[in-house]
Scaffold this active site. Structure first.
Site, short mmCIF file in Angstrom:
data_model
loop_
_atom_site.label_atom_id
_atom_site.label_comp_id
_atom_site.label_asym_id
_atom_site.label_seq_id
_atom_site.Cartn_x
_atom_site.Cartn_y
_atom_site.Cartn_z
N GLU A 35 0.74 -1.35 -0.06
CA GLU A 35 0.18 -0.12 -0.01
C GLU A 35 0.99 1.14 -0.24
O GLU A 35 0.46 2.18 0.69
CB GLU A 35 -0.76 -0.01 1.17
CG GLU A 35 -1.97 -1.11 1.14
CD GLU A 35 -2.92 -1.22 2.44
OE1 GLU A 35 -2.85 -0.37 3.15
OE2 GLU A 35 -3.60 -2.31 2.42
N CYS A 36 2.07 1.20 -0.78
CA CYS A 36 2.84 2.23 -0.78
C CYS A 36 2.84 3.08 -2.16
O CYS A 36 2.38 2.27 -3.21
CB CYS A 36 4.31 1.83 -0.70
SG CYS A 36 5.85 2.94 -0.64
#
Length: 160
Positions: A35-36
């Site tokens: 989730e970067c």
């Protein structure tokens, strides 16, 4: 001093993997997160792996949740994400810490062998990359902003 080949790590499926199994290969170790903002680099890492695997490159992904909680999933969720979103086929490992007292011994070794800017050992964010030559020496450390494709020349040179 320890060698890259002295370490083991747990794969996503729970099996132990000896780094010695990669002896003689060029290895790119990356701390990853699902989730970067840099998560799309999975695609570039997979492309590097597919392009150079037959010549001796292996990419090793190590999920880490130490930076903004950007890897909240368990091993099964990480595996599903990597396979469905990016068709990752390179080896992926169980979630690890890369900084602090609980840092995985492999990352303690990598950060000591190749400190970052201003000689700091700590990893600053997800998708920091370490390049290891065929002799097991850490020859490069790259910031998260370094795209996998930016490493083509270095990898090509190491593969010979």
């Amino acid at each position: 001093m320890a060698s890259f080949y002295d370490f083991t790590a747990k794969r996503l499926d729970g099996t132990e993997q000896a780094m010695a199994d990669y002896r003689g290969q060029v290895v790119l170790v990356v701390n990853t997160a699902s989730e970067c903002g840099f998560t799309p680099q999975y695609q570039g890492l997979q492309e590097l792996y597919q392009h150079f695997a037959d010549r001796g490159l292996v990419v090793l992904g190590f999920p880490c949740n130490q930076f903004g909680g950007q890897e909240p999933g368990d091993e099964q969720q990480i595996a599903t994400f990597c396979q469905t979103r990016f068709a990752v086929t390179f080896p992926m490992f169980a979630k690890v810490d890369v900084n602090g007292s609980q840092a995985h011994p492999l990352f303690q070794f990598l950060t000591q062998a190749k400190p970052g800017i201003l000689n700091t050992e700590s990893i600053k964010w997800n998708f920091t990359k370490f390049l290891i030559n065929r002799q097991g020496e850490v020859v490069g450390r790259y910031a998260p902003t370094t795209k996998p494709s930016d490493l083509l020349a270095e990898i090509e040179a190491l593969l010979g």
